[in-house]
Design a protein around this motif. Structure first.
Motif, PDB file in Angstrom:
ATOM      1  N   TRP A 175     -12.427  -1.846   0.644  1.00 24.85           N
ATOM      2  CA  TRP A 175     -11.584  -2.984   0.988  1.00 24.85           C
ATOM      3  C   TRP A 175     -10.655  -2.611   2.140  1.00 24.85           C
ATOM      4  N   SER A 176     -10.194  -3.641   2.831  1.00 26.93           N
ATOM      5  CA  SER A 176      -9.242  -3.464   3.926  1.00 26.93           C
ATOM      6  C   SER A 176      -8.366  -4.701   3.997  1.00 26.93           C
ATOM      7  N   GLU A 177      -7.131  -4.516   4.472  1.00 16.73           N
ATOM      8  CA  GLU A 177      -6.227  -5.656   4.679  1.00 16.73           C
ATOM      9  C   GLU A 177      -5.746  -5.657   6.123  1.00 16.73           C
ATOM     10  N   GLN A 215     -13.218  -7.500   1.466  1.00 15.51           N
ATOM     11  CA  GLN A 215     -13.787  -6.727   0.360  1.00 15.51           C
ATOM     12  C   GLN A 215     -15.286  -6.568   0.591  1.00 15.51           C
ATOM     13  N   LYS A 239      -0.673   0.456   6.399  1.00  6.46           N
ATOM     14  CA  LYS A 239      -0.279  -0.936   6.172  1.00  6.46           C
ATOM     15  C   LYS A 239       1.189  -1.002   5.713  1.00  6.46           C
ATOM     16  N   GLU A 273      -6.286  -1.681  10.969  1.00  2.99           N
ATOM     17  CA  GLU A 273      -5.140  -1.908  10.085  1.00  2.99           C
ATOM     18  C   GLU A 273      -3.831  -1.579  10.796  1.00  2.99           C
ATOM     19  N   ARG A 280      -7.634 -10.144   3.266  1.00  4.47           N
ATOM     20  CA  ARG A 280      -8.314  -9.053   2.572  1.00  4.47           C
ATOM     21  C   ARG A 280      -9.823  -9.152   2.787  1.00  4.47           C
ATOM     22  N   TYR A 310     -11.489   1.129  10.089  1.00  4.88           N
ATOM     23  CA  TYR A 310     -10.450   0.619   9.193  1.00  4.88           C
ATOM     24  C   TYR A 310      -9.052   1.003   9.662  1.00  4.88           C
TER      25      TYR A 310
END
Length: 414
Positions: A331-333, A340, A48, A161, A338, A157
């Motif tokens: 969690w991931s952005e 969660q 990220k 991302e 976001r 993920y």
């Protein structure tokens, strides 16, 4: 002679074990050995902010190197451990030296799973990458250029991302996965569809239920030019300027196995992080641990688990009670949004949504036999905090009340 605790693996778990020992008053010698040249650092930003250049190298470090010196933690960075001599209680280092220990902690983490298809095994292709370390980002950054086509193999993920980051950089992005939906291992179909939709809105293309058959390279054998994909028995050749493979993690268990420790999809430990050798513990991504929440042995790949498991290991080393178990959370952005997650949604038989997917503000609750077992939360941090408590209690909850935003989450399950 002063007691020595050696920690093999200078990642999040290893760094936390060392710091926890000092914070809780351990006065013996602590040696932290890592094969990278960097002190313990955060890995989530690699896909990220650090990939985008928004974070500098020093901002990744959990602590400055000077903090370890002040805490009397000896760092042996850029140092590989080749073997464990359990009889002599020593580890053999790659430079030929040996390091004696009284107790040993294996926090060896894992490595990116390699793609095993024709073409991908021709040495290191200059435009095919895996993302696990600072060095991986350094090698890849120059290839992430606006207008180029990035082909991502793996819709987990890391893949999603990086897809979001690449779109921000102005790249064309295609994501391939053998599963029929994105994030299939960690979330339910409703949230998978939502996440896929967010990516499609930004121009990301998907090939799902697709198998990679081959990486076609240039005449010199130095670069990937196409990836051959089969979907429903139909082959397609997809041109790519850059290829990133994100198909999971392989736990680093070779040291433990060679030393005769029990290994089964990770280094087998008990609830106090102890291996089959009383002088050796293991923590983090490399460890297979019993879970009261899951009711079985699991190996978790997450920063929260690495930190919590490291604290358990430190308490065991100090002869103190272990901290109470924590329900797994992640969690991931992506695109500034976001996600969660708390609990493990595997085996759920019902999903209840509270909030609005259209407004990108909702919580998806997973029930099994009427009991709440997990939740995925987007854009609602208060829901996430309440969900952590609810999932830990595993109450029987009325689905209608769970979906009703007029009913406070904190009042449910009481």
């Amino acid at each position: 002679m002063e007691e020595t605790i050696v920690i093999v693996g200078a990642g999040q778990a290893g760094g936390e074990v060392a710091s926890s020992l000092r914070q809780q008053g351990y006065a013996g010698r602590v040696v932290l050995v890592g094969d990278e040249a960097h002190p313990p650092y955060q890995r989530p930003p690699l896909s990220k902010g650090f990939l985008l250049g928004k974070l500098q190298l020093a901002q990744l470090y959990l602590k400055p190197e000077a903090a370890y010196e002040r805490a009397a933690i000896t760092l042996r960075l850029g140092t590989r451990v080749d073997a464990i001599d359990r009889a002599a209680r020593a580890v053999a280092l790659h430079d030929g030296s040996r390091l004696r220990y009284d107790r040993l902690v294996l926090a060896t983490g894992g490595r990116a799973r390699r793609l095993s298809v024709p073409g991908a095994d021709q040495g290191r292709l200059e435009n095919l990458f895996y993302l696990r370390s600072i060095a991986d980002v350094g090698a890849m950054r120059a290839h992430l250029v606006a207008g180029r086509h990035l082909l991502l193999i793996g819709a987990g993920y890391v893949g999603l991302e990086v897809a979001a980051a690449a779109v921000e950089l102005g790249m064309k992005v295609t994501v391939i996965d053998v599963a029929p939906r994105v994030l299939s291992r960690v979330t339910g179909p409703e949230v998978s569809a939502f996440i896929e939709g967010v990516h499609r809105e930004r121009g990301v293309t998907f090939r799902l239920s697709a198998t990679v058959r081959e990486v076609a390279v240039d005449a010199a054998g130095r670069a990937a030019r196409e990836v051959v994909v089969a979907t429903g028995g139909v082959e397609e050749r997809i041109a790519a300027d850059v290829v990133l493979v994100g198909i999971g993690l392989v736990p680093n268990t070779e040291l433990a196995a060679a030393a005769g420790l029990e290994v089964d999809d990770g280094i087998v430990v008990d609830e106090r992080a102890r291996t089959s050798d009383e002088a050796v513990l293991a923590a983090g991504d490399c460890a297979s641990q019993p879970s009261a929440y899951a009711g079985r042995r699991i190996r978790l790949e997450s920063v929260p688990n690495a930190m919590e498991h490291a604290r358990v290991a430190a308490a065991t080393l100090l002869g103190k009670p272990a901290p109470p178990p924590v329900v797994p959370w992640f969690w991931s952005e992506q695109f500034g949004m976001r996600l969660q997650m708390v609990g493990l949604s595997t085996g759920h038989d019902r999903c209840v949504v509270r909030g609005s997917m259209e407004k990108k503000s909702f919580s998806a609750f997973y029930l099994a036999g009427g009991r709440l077992i997990a939740a995925d939360v987007i854009g609602r941090p208060a829901d996430f905090m309440a969900s952590r408590k609810l999932v830990a209690a595993r109450p029987v909850i009325d689905p209608a009340a769970l979906a009703d935003e007029g009913v406070p989450l904190a009042s449910l399950g009481a």
